[in-house]
Design a protein around this motif. Structure first.
Motif, PDB file in Angstrom:
ATOM      1  N   PHE A  75       0.785  -1.235   0.000  1.00  0.00           N
ATOM      2  CA  PHE A  75       0.000   0.000   0.000  1.00  0.00           C
ATOM      3  C   PHE A  75       0.817   1.285   0.000  1.00  0.00           C
ATOM      4  O   PHE A  75       0.247   2.361  -0.145  1.00  0.00           O
ATOM      5  N   ASN A  76       2.112   1.199   0.230  1.00  0.00           N
ATOM      6  CA  ASN A  76       2.980   2.378   0.315  1.00  0.00           C
ATOM      7  C   ASN A  76       2.441   3.402   1.314  1.00  0.00           C
ATOM      8  O   ASN A  76       2.336   4.587   1.021  1.00  0.00           O
ATOM      9  N   ILE A  77       2.076   2.914   2.486  1.00  0.00           N
ATOM     10  CA  ILE A  77       1.591   3.781   3.563  1.00  0.00           C
ATOM     11  C   ILE A  77       2.690   3.851   4.623  1.00  0.00           C
ATOM     12  O   ILE A  77       3.227   2.821   5.026  1.00  0.00           O
ATOM     13  N   PRO A  78       3.030   5.048   5.076  1.00  0.00           N
ATOM     14  CA  PRO A  78       4.107   5.157   6.069  1.00  0.00           C
ATOM     15  C   PRO A  78       3.715   4.540   7.416  1.00  0.00           C
ATOM     16  O   PRO A  78       2.561   4.577   7.825  1.00  0.00           O
ATOM     17  N   VAL A  79       4.727   3.966   8.070  1.00  0.00           N
ATOM     18  CA  VAL A  79       4.537   3.304   9.366  1.00  0.00           C
ATOM     19  C   VAL A  79       5.473   3.941  10.388  1.00  0.00           C
ATOM     20  O   VAL A  79       6.647   4.178  10.106  1.00  0.00           O
TER      21      VAL A  79
END
Length: 191
Positions: A75-79
């Motif tokens: 998803f290329n979502i920052p963590v």
């Protein structure tokens, strides 16, 4: 301005609720909570938050590092990691997932807010840099067909369409010109 939507992955319900309260008081929206890595991936895929706060130590088959790795790849979502455990081996494993932050619990609300703000800004800038790079690659690819006297309008249109589709991710498109005499749209390239 729309509030950034944060997803919480924390296996202790009381801690998750405390984080949610902190996020809301900082002006963020909470898009959901999951108690395991497996559930987090499913729910994050459905509601696509702007950022994920991830506990490293989770109950179940998948720890937070494994979940973060899949979230990044899919998803290329920052963590941002939130953890009470700060041993060197775990930190080294966490680094491999390229997190946008690492906060040791217990944390100050202000620290949480500033880490999230920086992570969201960094992610936005990474997307912008990638877009600029992709546009520059496309413009570079168009250089030869545009300046070559041997290029036909169809070849130029094909090159423009291929690059526009690659940039937009669209399966469909057309490139056309306006006939100077009739004012009609002439589309030598369609997909």
């Amino acid at each position: 301005m729309e509030k950034a939507r944060i997803f919480i992955v924390e296996d202790e319900a009381i801690v998750a609720k405390d984080i949610e309260i902190s996020l809301r008081s900082l002006g963020f929206a909470v898009s959901g909570t999951a108690f395991s890595g497996e559930k987090a991936i499913i729910n994050i895929g459905k509601n696509r938050p702007d950022l994920v706060l991830m506990d490293i130590m989770l109950k179940g088959e998948m720890n937070g590092i494994e979940a973060a790795s899949q979230i990044k790849a899919r998803f290329n979502i920052p963590v941002i990691y939130l953890t009470a455990h700060a041993d060197e081996e775990m930190l080294q494993s966490a680094k491999l997932t390229e997190p946008f932050g690492y906060i040791i619990k217990p944390f100050e609300e202000r620290e949480l807010g500033s880490t999230i703000d920086i992570a969201l800004y960094r992610h936005k800038m990474e997307i912008k840099v990638k877009w600029d790079s992709d546009v520059n690659k496309s413009l570079s690819a168009l250089y030869k067909p545009l300046i070559s006297p041997a290029s036909s309008m169809g070849e130029i249109a094909d090159a423009v369409l291929d690059n526009a589709r690659r940039l937009t991710g669209s399966a469909h498109g057309f490139v056309g010109t306006i006939d100077a005499d009739t004012g009609d749209l002439v589309a030598p390239t369609l997909s």
